[in-house]
Design a protein around this motif. Structure first.
Motif, mmCIF file in Angstrom:
data_model
loop_
_atom_site.group_PDB
_atom_site.id
_atom_site.type_symbol
_atom_site.label_atom_id
_atom_site.label_comp_id
_atom_site.label_asym_id
_atom_site.label_seq_id
_atom_site.Cartn_x
_atom_site.Cartn_y
_atom_site.Cartn_z
ATOM 1 N N ASN A 1 0.642 -1.639 14.849
ATOM 2 C CA ASN A 1 0.666 -1.696 13.392
ATOM 3 C C ASN A 1 0.310 -3.057 12.805
ATOM 4 O O ASN A 1 0.510 -3.289 11.635
ATOM 5 N N GLY B 1 2.035 -2.136 3.768
ATOM 6 C CA GLY B 1 0.874 -2.211 4.650
ATOM 7 C C GLY B 1 -0.403 -2.294 3.833
ATOM 8 O O GLY B 1 -0.361 -2.444 2.602
ATOM 9 N N ARG C 1 -0.661 -3.005 9.088
ATOM 10 C CA ARG C 1 -1.650 -1.959 8.812
ATOM 11 C C ARG C 1 -1.010 -0.854 7.961
ATOM 12 O O ARG C 1 -1.594 -0.359 7.029
ATOM 13 N N GLU C 2 0.218 -0.466 8.317
ATOM 14 C CA GLU C 2 0.972 0.572 7.606
ATOM 15 C C GLU C 2 2.300 -0.019 7.152
ATOM 16 O O GLU C 2 2.840 -0.917 7.799
ATOM 17 N N SER C 3 2.838 0.502 6.085
ATOM 18 C CA SER C 3 4.145 0.033 5.601
ATOM 19 C C SER C 3 5.206 0.244 6.674
ATOM 20 O O SER C 3 5.120 1.191 7.462
ATOM 21 N N SER D 1 8.726 -2.526 13.354
ATOM 22 C CA SER D 1 7.360 -2.087 13.616
ATOM 23 C C SER D 1 6.940 -2.567 14.990
ATOM 24 O O SER D 1 7.647 -3.334 15.637
ATOM 25 N N THR E 1 -3.294 -1.470 1.589
ATOM 26 C CA THR E 1 -3.265 -0.508 0.488
ATOM 27 C C THR E 1 -4.519 -0.634 -0.363
ATOM 28 O O THR E 1 -4.926 -1.736 -0.727
#
Length: 130
Positions: free
Chosen positions: A108, A50, A120-122, A103, A52
């Motif tokens: 996300n 995601g 957005r996030e892993s 996901s 970082t």
């Protein structure tokens, strides 16, 4: 009739808090090298990355992949497997495949400054689509 107006108003107000269904229901798909298929088979799969901060990336990470705030945008994703397949064609990748990401599109995925959609996030790579 006198009682209908309050009932209609309550119904309308209750509906205001709900999100309308999107015109297009999206899954989360990505493209990547076919080596990912071997990694998935070995059960040692790393999550799809995601967004970082640069400080959390390897020192040799390509700066061209950073946004103006010095963040890696996150893995590029597509709403459908067909859109991901088209990206393979458009980007002329060989020996790459389409992968389903575990996901939720609405929670996300975001549209980044490059105009593309990114995680957005892993999130876990669920499976190879083909």
């Amino acid at each position: 009739m006198k009682f209908m107006l309050p009932i209609v108003l309550v119904a309308l107000l209750a509906a205001c808090g709900e999100t309308a269904p999107t015109a297009k229901q999206c899954g989360v798909y990505a493209i990547g090298p076919n080596q990912i298929k071997k990694i998935l088979a070995s059960q040692q799969s790393e999550p799809a990355p995601g967004r970082t901060a640069k400080a959390d990336l390897p020192a040799d990470f390509p700066t061209a992949l950073l946004d103006p705030e010095n963040f890696y945008r996150g893995m590029g994703v597509y709403c459908s497997a067909d859109e991901a397949r088209q990206a393979l064609i458009d980007q002329k990748h060989q020996d790459w495949g389409v992968f389903e990401i575990e996901s939720d599109w609405n929670n996300n995925v975001y549209k980044a400054d490059d105009g593309a959609y990114h995680l957005r996030e892993s999130a876990k790579i669920k499976k190879a689509v083909e």
